[in-house]
Design a protein around this motif. Structure first.
Motif, mmCIF file in Angstrom:
data_model
loop_
_atom_site.group_PDB
_atom_site.id
_atom_site.type_symbol
_atom_site.label_atom_id
_atom_site.label_comp_id
_atom_site.label_asym_id
_atom_site.label_seq_id
_atom_site.Cartn_x
_atom_site.Cartn_y
_atom_site.Cartn_z
ATOM 1 N N ILE A 22 46.138 98.964 80.570
ATOM 2 C CA ILE A 22 44.882 98.286 80.218
ATOM 3 C C ILE A 22 44.915 96.792 80.535
ATOM 4 O O ILE A 22 43.955 96.072 80.254
ATOM 5 C CB ILE A 22 44.543 98.477 78.725
ATOM 6 C CG1 ILE A 22 45.585 97.783 77.830
ATOM 7 C CG2 ILE A 22 44.416 99.955 78.390
ATOM 8 C CD1 ILE A 22 45.248 97.846 76.341
ATOM 9 N N GLY A 23 45.995 96.333 81.157
ATOM 10 C CA GLY A 23 46.195 94.892 81.340
ATOM 11 C C GLY A 23 45.050 94.161 82.003
ATOM 12 O O GLY A 23 44.735 93.021 81.639
ATOM 13 N N TYR A 31 45.396 89.663 74.021
ATOM 14 C CA TYR A 31 46.531 90.575 73.868
ATOM 15 C C TYR A 31 47.147 90.458 72.477
ATOM 16 O O TYR A 31 47.800 91.383 71.982
ATOM 17 C CB TYR A 31 47.581 90.294 74.945
ATOM 18 C CG TYR A 31 48.351 89.001 74.773
ATOM 19 C CD1 TYR A 31 49.541 88.977 74.061
ATOM 20 C CD2 TYR A 31 47.879 87.802 75.291
ATOM 21 C CE1 TYR A 31 50.249 87.794 73.890
ATOM 22 C CE2 TYR A 31 48.567 86.624 75.130
ATOM 23 C CZ TYR A 31 49.756 86.620 74.429
ATOM 24 O OH TYR A 31 50.456 85.449 74.252
ATOM 25 N N LEU A 32 46.929 89.306 71.825
ATOM 26 C CA LEU A 32 47.488 89.095 70.488
ATOM 27 C C LEU A 32 46.846 90.016 69.439
ATOM 28 O O LEU A 32 47.375 90.169 68.351
ATOM 29 C CB LEU A 32 47.292 87.631 70.075
ATOM 30 C CG LEU A 32 48.055 86.596 70.918
ATOM 31 C CD1 LEU A 32 47.613 85.187 70.562
ATOM 32 C CD2 LEU A 32 49.551 86.759 70.729
ATOM 33 N N GLN A 33 45.721 90.633 69.792
ATOM 34 C CA GLN A 33 45.051 91.546 68.868
ATOM 35 C C GLN A 33 45.729 92.918 68.825
ATOM 36 O O GLN A 33 45.398 93.751 67.996
ATOM 37 C CB GLN A 33 43.584 91.713 69.278
ATOM 38 C CG GLN A 33 42.782 90.418 69.271
ATOM 39 C CD GLN A 33 41.397 90.585 69.853
ATOM 40 O OE1 GLN A 33 40.951 91.694 70.146
ATOM 41 N NE2 GLN A 33 40.692 89.468 70.040
ATOM 42 N N TYR A 34 46.675 93.138 69.723
ATOM 43 C CA TYR A 34 47.344 94.438 69.818
ATOM 44 C C TYR A 34 48.736 94.375 69.199
ATOM 45 O O TYR A 34 49.340 93.309 69.096
ATOM 46 C CB TYR A 34 47.449 94.868 71.283
ATOM 47 C CG TYR A 34 46.109 95.194 71.901
ATOM 48 C CD1 TYR A 34 45.644 96.496 71.954
ATOM 49 C CD2 TYR A 34 45.296 94.177 72.419
ATOM 50 C CE1 TYR A 34 44.409 96.794 72.513
ATOM 51 C CE2 TYR A 34 44.057 94.470 72.978
ATOM 52 C CZ TYR A 34 43.624 95.778 73.018
ATOM 53 O OH TYR A 34 42.397 96.065 73.563
ATOM 54 N N SER A 113 41.831 105.635 71.074
ATOM 55 C CA SER A 113 41.063 104.700 70.244
ATOM 56 C C SER A 113 41.501 103.251 70.446
ATOM 57 O O SER A 113 40.746 102.326 70.130
ATOM 58 C CB SER A 113 41.196 105.075 68.766
ATOM 59 O OG SER A 113 42.551 104.977 68.348
ATOM 60 N N THR A 114 42.698 103.060 70.997
ATOM 61 C CA THR A 114 43.211 101.716 71.247
ATOM 62 C C THR A 114 42.684 101.140 72.555
ATOM 63 O O THR A 114 42.643 99.920 72.733
ATOM 64 C CB THR A 114 44.759 101.747 71.301
ATOM 65 O OG1 THR A 114 45.258 102.307 70.079
ATOM 66 C CG2 THR A 114 45.351 100.366 71.493
ATOM 67 N N LEU A 115 42.250 102.009 73.454
ATOM 68 C CA LEU A 115 41.839 101.569 74.780
ATOM 69 C C LEU A 115 40.520 100.810 74.731
ATOM 70 O O LEU A 115 39.631 101.136 73.943
ATOM 71 C CB LEU A 115 41.686 102.784 75.706
ATOM 72 C CG LEU A 115 42.884 103.727 75.829
ATOM 73 C CD1 LEU A 115 42.535 104.903 76.736
ATOM 74 C CD2 LEU A 115 44.105 102.988 76.334
ATOM 75 N N PRO A 116 40.347 99.791 75.582
ATOM 76 C CA PRO A 116 39.052 99.118 75.691
ATOM 77 C C PRO A 116 37.968 100.121 76.080
ATOM 78 O O PRO A 116 38.250 101.142 76.718
ATOM 79 C CB PRO A 116 39.282 98.092 76.810
ATOM 80 C CG PRO A 116 40.763 97.893 76.851
ATOM 81 C CD PRO A 116 41.366 99.201 76.478
ATOM 82 N N GLY A 121 35.804 104.855 79.104
ATOM 83 C CA GLY A 121 34.735 105.422 79.914
ATOM 84 C C GLY A 121 35.220 106.111 81.176
ATOM 85 O O GLY A 121 34.683 107.152 81.563
ATOM 86 N N PHE A 122 36.259 105.541 81.833
ATOM 87 C CA PHE A 122 36.684 106.142 83.099
ATOM 88 C C PHE A 122 37.918 107.028 82.976
ATOM 89 O O PHE A 122 38.231 107.793 83.904
ATOM 90 C CB PHE A 122 36.917 105.079 84.178
ATOM 91 C CG PHE A 122 38.148 104.225 84.003
ATOM 92 C CD1 PHE A 122 39.416 104.722 84.253
ATOM 93 C CD2 PHE A 122 38.047 102.893 83.631
ATOM 94 C CE1 PHE A 122 40.546 103.934 84.126
ATOM 95 C CE2 PHE A 122 39.171 102.083 83.496
ATOM 96 C CZ PHE A 122 40.427 102.620 83.747
#
Length: 204
Positions: A22-23, A31-34, A113-116, A121-122
């Motif tokens: 997901i970078g 990234y600090l939110q993860y 659920s962690t993915l943006p 969507g893809f």
């Protein structure tokens, strides 16, 4: 580098793999939110991209596509490199490519659920159409570029990519092999990530 290379260069950590995947979609200090391991994967993604963009062999490959794609030539080369990685997968991984792809799919779905939202969507499309495995063929990589051209600012000139690729196929494959050796060393030595490699002498 494109998806397949980033996934392969994540080592054995599932959460590092998620972050590396997901970078591109996590900007600045978000990234600090993860959680820590996913954040490390996001930062690894950025370090791989910086190494790639600065490497003279990647710059050399970009020159072939620059007349048609300008600033987007690096994106095209990323796809081309994923093609050669997939085509020569047995030289770089202890798992067969379809097995590796299924493993990756399962990991990403388990962290869905962690993915943006854009990745959510893809991802089903990527899984359903076996995109990672399809990269092993020229048709597969060209099809992926066509799709990206429809959903991004990448010029829709997939026929030109195919022409340039086929006209310079051997040179680009040699270029990739030398570049990827350097990238593997960078990830292993500088980032401390172990990438399991097959024993080409014994076939293991």
């Amino acid at each position: 580098m494109n998806y397949l290379a980033h996934l392969h260069l994540s080592g054995e950590s599932e959460k590092m793999l998620v972050g590396n995947f997901i970078g591109d979609y996590i900007k600045g200090n978000k990234y600090l939110q993860y959680e820590e391991e996913i954040a490390k994967g996001i930062l690894l993604h950025r370090q791989i991209d910086s190494f790639t963009d600065a490497h003279p062999l990647q710059r050399e490959a970009r020159l072939l596509f620059r007349p048609e794609f300008g600033l987007y030539s690096g994106i095209v080369v990323d796809f081309i490199y994923d093609h050669f990685l997939a085509k020569n997968w047995s030289q770089y991984s202890t798992l067969r490519l379809p097995v590796f792809a299924k493993k990756v799919h399962a990991i990403l779905l388990s962290h869905f659920s962690t993915l943006p939202l854009r990745v959510q969507g893809f991802l089903p499309f990527l899984i359903q159409h076996k995109r990672l495995v399809s990269y092993a063929s020229v048709d597969g990589i060209i099809q992926s570029l066509k799709i990206m051209g429809k959903h991004s600012s990448l010029p829709s000139k997939s026929e030109e990519v195919e022409r340039i690729l086929l006209e310079n196929y051997i040179e680009l494959e040699i270029n990739f092999a030398a570049f990827f050796t350097d990238l593997l060393d960078f990830v292993s030595e500088k980032q401390g990530i172990e990438i399991k490699k097959p024993d080409l002498m014994t076939g293991l």
